[in-house]
Design a protein around this motif. Structure first.
Motif, PDB file in Angstrom:
ATOM      1  N   HIS A  78       5.523  -1.402   3.231  1.00 61.89           N
ATOM      2  CA  HIS A  78       4.640  -0.479   2.525  1.00 61.89           C
ATOM      3  C   HIS A  78       5.507   0.575   1.833  1.00 61.89           C
ATOM      4  O   HIS A  78       6.677   0.750   2.167  1.00 61.89           O
ATOM      5  N   THR A  79       4.917   1.286   0.896  1.00 61.29           N
ATOM      6  CA  THR A  79       5.633   2.350   0.194  1.00 61.29           C
ATOM      7  C   THR A  79       5.282   3.681   0.836  1.00 61.29           C
ATOM      8  O   THR A  79       4.104   4.018   0.986  1.00 61.29           O
ATOM      9  N   LEU A  80       6.301   4.421   1.197  1.00 64.72           N
ATOM     10  CA  LEU A  80       6.122   5.748   1.776  1.00 64.72           C
ATOM     11  C   LEU A  80       6.508   6.758   0.704  1.00 64.72           C
ATOM     12  O   LEU A  80       7.692   6.988   0.449  1.00 64.72           O
ATOM     13  N   ASN A  81       5.496   7.318   0.024  1.00 60.82           N
ATOM     14  CA  ASN A  81       5.757   8.237  -1.087  1.00 60.82           C
ATOM     15  C   ASN A  81       6.499   9.481  -0.634  1.00 60.82           C
ATOM     16  O   ASN A  81       7.483   9.883  -1.241  1.00 60.82           O
ATOM     17  N   ILE A 111      -3.584   8.721   3.003  1.00 58.86           N
ATOM     18  CA  ILE A 111      -2.858   9.850   3.580  1.00 58.86           C
ATOM     19  C   ILE A 111      -3.192   9.851   5.065  1.00 58.86           C
ATOM     20  O   ILE A 111      -4.360   9.712   5.446  1.00 58.86           O
ATOM     21  N   ILE A 112      -2.171   9.966   5.861  1.00 59.37           N
ATOM     22  CA  ILE A 112      -2.340   9.959   7.318  1.00 59.37           C
ATOM     23  C   ILE A 112      -1.781  11.285   7.849  1.00 59.37           C
ATOM     24  O   ILE A 112      -0.664  11.670   7.508  1.00 59.37           O
ATOM     25  N   MET A 143       0.838  -1.164   0.000  1.00 55.33           N
ATOM     26  CA  MET A 143       0.000   0.000   0.000  1.00 55.33           C
ATOM     27  C   MET A 143       0.893   1.239   0.000  1.00 55.33           C
ATOM     28  O   MET A 143       1.927   1.274   0.647  1.00 55.33           O
ATOM     29  N   ASN A 144       0.490   2.277  -0.697  1.00 55.79           N
ATOM     30  CA  ASN A 144       1.228   3.536  -0.804  1.00 55.79           C
ATOM     31  C   ASN A 144       0.680   4.565   0.172  1.00 55.79           C
ATOM     32  O   ASN A 144      -0.536   4.778   0.230  1.00 55.79           O
ATOM     33  N   TYR A 145       1.581   5.227   0.891  1.00 58.04           N
ATOM     34  CA  TYR A 145       1.189   6.199   1.911  1.00 58.04           C
ATOM     35  C   TYR A 145       1.854   7.547   1.675  1.00 58.04           C
ATOM     36  O   TYR A 145       2.992   7.629   1.225  1.00 58.04           O
ATOM     37  N   THR A 146       1.128   8.595   2.041  1.00 60.10           N
ATOM     38  CA  THR A 146       1.663   9.942   2.198  1.00 60.10           C
ATOM     39  C   THR A 146       1.380  10.341   3.635  1.00 60.10           C
ATOM     40  O   THR A 146       0.277  10.125   4.138  1.00 60.10           O
ATOM     41  N   ILE A 147       2.377  10.917   4.289  1.00 60.87           N
ATOM     42  CA  ILE A 147       2.231  11.334   5.679  1.00 60.87           C
ATOM     43  C   ILE A 147       2.241  12.859   5.721  1.00 60.87           C
ATOM     44  O   ILE A 147       3.106  13.502   5.115  1.00 60.87           O
ATOM     45  N   LEU A 148       1.285  13.422   6.447  1.00 65.52           N
ATOM     46  CA  LEU A 148       1.181  14.870   6.635  1.00 65.52           C
ATOM     47  C   LEU A 148       1.441  15.163   8.108  1.00 65.52           C
ATOM     48  O   LEU A 148       0.688  14.722   8.982  1.00 65.52           O
ATOM     49  N   VAL A 149       2.533  15.867   8.376  1.00 66.44           N
ATOM     50  CA  VAL A 149       2.919  16.182   9.757  1.00 66.44           C
ATOM     51  C   VAL A 149       2.599  17.654  10.023  1.00 66.44           C
ATOM     52  O   VAL A 149       3.173  18.540   9.376  1.00 66.44           O
ATOM     53  N   LEU A 185       2.236  18.114  -2.190  1.00 65.10           N
ATOM     54  CA  LEU A 185       1.306  17.347  -1.362  1.00 65.10           C
ATOM     55  C   LEU A 185       0.212  16.742  -2.241  1.00 65.10           C
ATOM     56  O   LEU A 185      -0.113  15.562  -2.115  1.00 65.10           O
ATOM     57  N   ALA A 186      -0.336  17.542  -3.138  1.00 63.20           N
ATOM     58  CA  ALA A 186      -1.390  17.056  -4.034  1.00 63.20           C
ATOM     59  C   ALA A 186      -0.886  15.908  -4.908  1.00 63.20           C
ATOM     60  O   ALA A 186      -1.584  14.898  -5.086  1.00 63.20           O
ATOM     61  N   ASN A 187       0.312  16.027  -5.439  1.00 56.19           N
ATOM     62  CA  ASN A 187       0.878  14.952  -6.264  1.00 56.19           C
ATOM     63  C   ASN A 187       1.098  13.681  -5.461  1.00 56.19           C
ATOM     64  O   ASN A 187       0.832  12.576  -5.942  1.00 56.19           O
ATOM     65  N   SER A 188       1.574  13.824  -4.239  1.00 59.79           N
ATOM     66  CA  SER A 188       1.792  12.652  -3.391  1.00 59.79           C
ATOM     67  C   SER A 188       0.473  11.966  -3.055  1.00 59.79           C
ATOM     68  O   SER A 188       0.387  10.738  -3.054  1.00 59.79           O
ATOM     69  N   ILE A 189      -0.538  12.772  -2.756  1.00 55.85           N
ATOM     70  CA  ILE A 189      -1.859  12.207  -2.443  1.00 55.85           C
ATOM     71  C   ILE A 189      -2.406  11.457  -3.650  1.00 55.85           C
ATOM     72  O   ILE A 189      -2.979  10.373  -3.512  1.00 55.85           O
TER      73      ILE A 189
END
Length: 128
Positions: A32-35, A125-126, A1-7, A115-119
């Motif tokens: 997992h994949t961390l984009n 997205i977490i 699964m591919n993830y984007t993290i927003l801190v 951010l939009a591209n990663s999403i």
């Protein structure tokens, strides 16, 4: 699964950033994949190279840098939020108070388009 993290939590003062860091490490260990990791609002303070951590505490800024070095995870910092909070890379923006900016190595200033591209590339997205 591919993830984007927003801190959105600062490096110190809340648990948001440290929880995000531990979550990112777990994602990688679970294959997992961390984009990318995108730092926004007070989260941009995770990219401040002037942070000084006591010897007996975990250095979160260096932790993010090591995560990038080891796994090539992209560390994006919202440029607007960073400028509002004094995190800059260009000495001109510092009004010649310092010889260089305080943006830590491996962090990249970027806009919300990253951010939009990663999403777009992610399954999840977490936000922390």
């Amino acid at each position: 699964m591919n993830y984007t993290i927003l801190v959105t939590g600062s490096a110190y003062g809340t648990q948001n950033a440290s929880t995000a860091f531990l979550f990112c490490e777990s994602l990688i260990k679970m294959y997992h994949t961390l984009n990318s990791i995108f730092f926004y609002f007070d989260g941009v303070l995770n990219a401040n190279n002037f942070n000084q951590t006591p010897i007996d505490e975990f250095d979160l800024v260096r932790g993010w840098q090591k995560l990038h070095e080891k796994y090539k995870v992209k560390l994006y910092v919202c440029i607007s939020a960073a400028l509002r909070r004094g995190v800059v890379e260009d000495e001109e923006l510092l009004k010649k108070n310092f010889k260089k900016g305080n943006l830590a190595s491996f962090f990249q200033l970027s806009g919300l388009i990253e951010l939009a591209n990663s999403i777009k590339l992610s399954d999840r997205i977490i936000q922390f």
